[in-house]
Motif scaffolding. Structure first.
Motif, PDB file in Angstrom:
ATOM      1  N   PRO A 191      51.749   5.717  42.651  1.00  0.00           N
ATOM      2  CA  PRO A 191      52.008   7.079  42.145  1.00  0.00           C
ATOM      3  C   PRO A 191      52.879   7.051  40.908  1.00  0.00           C
ATOM      4  O   PRO A 191      53.728   6.159  40.735  1.00  0.00           O
ATOM      5  N   ALA A 192      52.661   8.030  40.049  1.00  0.00           N
ATOM      6  CA  ALA A 192      53.485   8.183  38.856  1.00  0.00           C
ATOM      7  C   ALA A 192      54.720   9.002  39.192  1.00  0.00           C
ATOM      8  O   ALA A 192      54.716   9.828  40.105  1.00  0.00           O
ATOM      9  N   ALA A 193      55.783   8.794  38.441  1.00  0.00           N
ATOM     10  CA  ALA A 193      57.049   9.491  38.659  1.00  0.00           C
ATOM     11  C   ALA A 193      57.302  10.442  37.501  1.00  0.00           C
ATOM     12  O   ALA A 193      57.267  10.046  36.340  1.00  0.00           O
ATOM     13  N   GLY A 335      68.225  -0.341  42.376  1.00  0.00           N
ATOM     14  CA  GLY A 335      67.690  -1.295  41.416  1.00  0.00           C
ATOM     15  C   GLY A 335      66.214  -1.083  41.151  1.00  0.00           C
ATOM     16  O   GLY A 335      65.491  -0.416  41.905  1.00  0.00           O
ATOM     17  N   ARG A 336      65.766  -1.664  40.042  1.00  0.00           N
ATOM     18  CA  ARG A 336      64.375  -1.518  39.621  1.00  0.00           C
ATOM     19  C   ARG A 336      63.400  -2.193  40.580  1.00  0.00           C
ATOM     20  O   ARG A 336      62.314  -1.675  40.839  1.00  0.00           O
ATOM     21  N   ARG A 340      60.303  -0.443  42.760  1.00  0.00           N
ATOM     22  CA  ARG A 340      58.924  -0.923  42.836  1.00  0.00           C
ATOM     23  C   ARG A 340      58.466  -1.031  44.289  1.00  0.00           C
ATOM     24  O   ARG A 340      57.309  -0.693  44.612  1.00  0.00           O
ATOM     25  N   ARG A 341      59.332  -1.476  45.177  1.00  0.00           N
ATOM     26  CA  ARG A 341      58.977  -1.547  46.599  1.00  0.00           C
ATOM     27  C   ARG A 341      58.762  -0.156  47.179  1.00  0.00           C
ATOM     28  O   ARG A 341      57.877   0.046  48.020  1.00  0.00           O
ATOM     29  N   LEU A 346      54.983   3.978  49.127  1.00  0.00           N
ATOM     30  CA  LEU A 346      54.398   5.313  49.024  1.00  0.00           C
ATOM     31  C   LEU A 346      52.887   5.229  48.850  1.00  0.00           C
ATOM     32  O   LEU A 346      52.141   6.050  49.397  1.00  0.00           O
ATOM     33  N   ALA A 347      52.418   4.260  48.060  1.00  0.00           N
ATOM     34  CA  ALA A 347      50.971   4.125  47.856  1.00  0.00           C
ATOM     35  C   ALA A 347      50.255   3.718  49.139  1.00  0.00           C
ATOM     36  O   ALA A 347      49.083   4.075  49.332  1.00  0.00           O
ATOM     37  N   LEU A 348      50.932   3.006  50.026  1.00  0.00           N
ATOM     38  CA  LEU A 348      50.310   2.578  51.282  1.00  0.00           C
ATOM     39  C   LEU A 348      50.360   3.647  52.360  1.00  0.00           C
ATOM     40  O   LEU A 348      49.738   3.483  53.414  1.00  0.00           O
TER      41      LEU A 348
END
Length: 471
Positions: A191-193, A335-336, A340-341, A346-348
């Motif tokens: 997903p985009a933020a 942290g970055r 990412r995690r 969220l995508a899963l």
């Protein structure tokens, strides 16, 4: 679906069954029509005594005979699968960005194999596209290779089906190849933020350092008061101007005391038990969801990703919980790499067969953490969760992710949606009456979500002076 752009990477290929002992070639309908027309014209010319009519059918018969003699690879020549035109679908490795999926179809056409390659490209939710491409010149010694870039537009996120392609070669419009199926793998679209400003934070902050000012004393930049020097105070905090004004004889030293800095902890709870779109007809699980309309789970992923990025960029800690999956939640971190995690988790998120099972107790939330709940509020489960968390002292912000529902054409759907909508409005009104802020994240109200979050953060500052808090 668009054919354009070039991307080459790894992929997989699945080949169709051969109908001619491994050769997979058959005569086309054009050849049959030419033979039939030639025989009919020749017979009519002979019976009617019209040589001119008979001569009209001769070219068709000669062309059919010549085309039949030019069988791919020569008559009786043994061939294998690598000697026929075939394709391999190459897709970029890893996850994909939202909005567009890309791949490359690599076509291999050996010499004397075909002069035209037909492609039938399909994808879930898109129209089927048929393309005819000219093969490379047959005079080339090496096997000609041609890359056909593919692009697929979609606003959906999470696991997505990609291209399914049928490849079929044709030679002189007389011989055609049995279709070869080239299938792609499922892609995971992150997903985009979206950009957000300040967000509501918990009443109590944790940690010994961070971007916010806590209510306890400690090292920080925000002044709390001026206090007489006591054992344990640092000498560098002595305010010599105040000391000179209040104690000219230096009998008492005065120090500047500040609020300590700390970080906030937030838990993103995604209600992925259902995934509904704007069309009521698809809520029963039948039909195909449109790729140009985000569903409730797509909106939840986008909202959670926006909140997570805003908190991580501010230096806070973020965790994630999926209500549809009975797994260990993603613990809060910053942290970055952790962001990412969170995006990957969220995508899963997606509905499962166990999603309808009632939870015995709500997910565990770390102490002094604020909860962001992303739900459609189509049942009473969100109310139970929110009330339990608030009873334990956790502030909760509910993000409404139900998309704008289209008007139903069938009367029974209109009645069902009217009842469901009134029940949903009663739940939202009950939460608002209990002091739970609700932020709408669908349609035109999505653009005003940042303003709503900013207003909630400012309202909290008025109740808790000296720091940012939650409503």
């Amino acid at each position: 679906m668009t054919v354009g752009g070039v991307i080459v990477s790894g992929g997989r290929t699945s080949r169709g069954d051969r109908a001619d002992g491994g050769r997979g070639w058959r005569l086309t309908s054009a050849h049959t029509a030419a033979v039939a027309a030639g025989v009919v014209l020749l017979a009519l010319g002979v019976l009617a005594g019209r040589p001119d009519v008979a001569l009209v059918g001769v070219p068709g018969l000669l062309a059919a005979a010549w085309g039949r003699s030019t069988r791919p690879g020569g008559a009786g020549a043994p061939r294998d699968e690598d000697g026929d035109p075939h394709g391999t679908l190459h897709e970029p490795e890893g996850t994909a960005a939202p909005g567009e999926l890309t791949a490359t179809l690599r076509l291999t056409t050996p010499p004397n194999a075909a002069d035209v390659v037909h492609l039938r490209i399909s994808a879930a939710g898109h129209r089927t596209t048929e393309v005819a491409l000219a093969a490379r010149p047959r005079s080339e010694q090496a096997q000609p290779v041609r890359d056909v870039p593919l692009r697929l537009s979609s606003v959906r996120t999470g696991p997505q089906e990609t291209f399914e392609i049928d490849v079929r070669g044709s030679l002189h419009a007389v011989w055609e190849q049995e279709p070869t199926q080239v299938g792609g793998t499922r892609r995971l679209v992150l997903p985009a933020a979206g950009p957000l400003g300040r967000l509501p934070l918990p009443r109590r902050l944790r940690g010994l350092t961070g971007p916010h000012s806590a209510r306890r004393l400690g090292d920080g930049a925000e002044l709390r008061d001026i206090h007489p020097f006591t054992p344990g105070d640092r000498l560098r905090r002595i305010d010599w101007r105040t000391t000179a004004r209040r104690s000219p004889d230096l009998d008492t030293l005065y120090v500047r005391r500040t609020y300590a800095t700390a970080e906030a902890t937030a838990m993103l709870v995604v209600d992925s038990r259902d995934d509904v779109g704007p069309d009521l007809r698809t809520w029963r699980g039948y039909g195909t969801l449109r790729v140009d309309e985000p569903t409730s789970l797509d909106l939840a992923r986008h909202a959670a990703a926006s909140v997570a990025r805003a908190l991580v960029e501010a230096g806070d800690r973020v965790g994630m919980e999926d209500l549809a999956r009975r797994r260990r939640p993603l613990p809060p971190a910053s942290g970055r790499r952790h962001l990412r995690r969170v995006l990957h988790g969220l995508a899963l998120a997606h509905p499962t067969q166990r999603a309808s099972v009632h939870r015995v107790r709500p997910p565990q939330v770390p102490a002094d953490a604020i909860v962001y709940l992303f739900s459609t509020v189509l049942d009473d489960e969100p109310l139970h969760l929110v009330r339990t968390w608030r009873a334990k002292g956790h502030p909760v912000v509910l993000v409404d992710t139900l998309p704008d529902v289209h008007r139903a054409t069938a009367s029974h759907l209109r009645i069902a949606w009217r009842i469901a909508r009134m029940e949903r409005e009663d739940r939202l009104a009950a939460l608002a009456g209990e002091g739970v802020p609700v932020v709408r994240w669908a349609g035109s109200e999505r653009d005003r979500a940042a303003v709503r979050f900013e207003a909630l953060a400012r309202a909290a500052e008025r109740h808790v002076p000296g720091r940012t808090g939650a409503p």
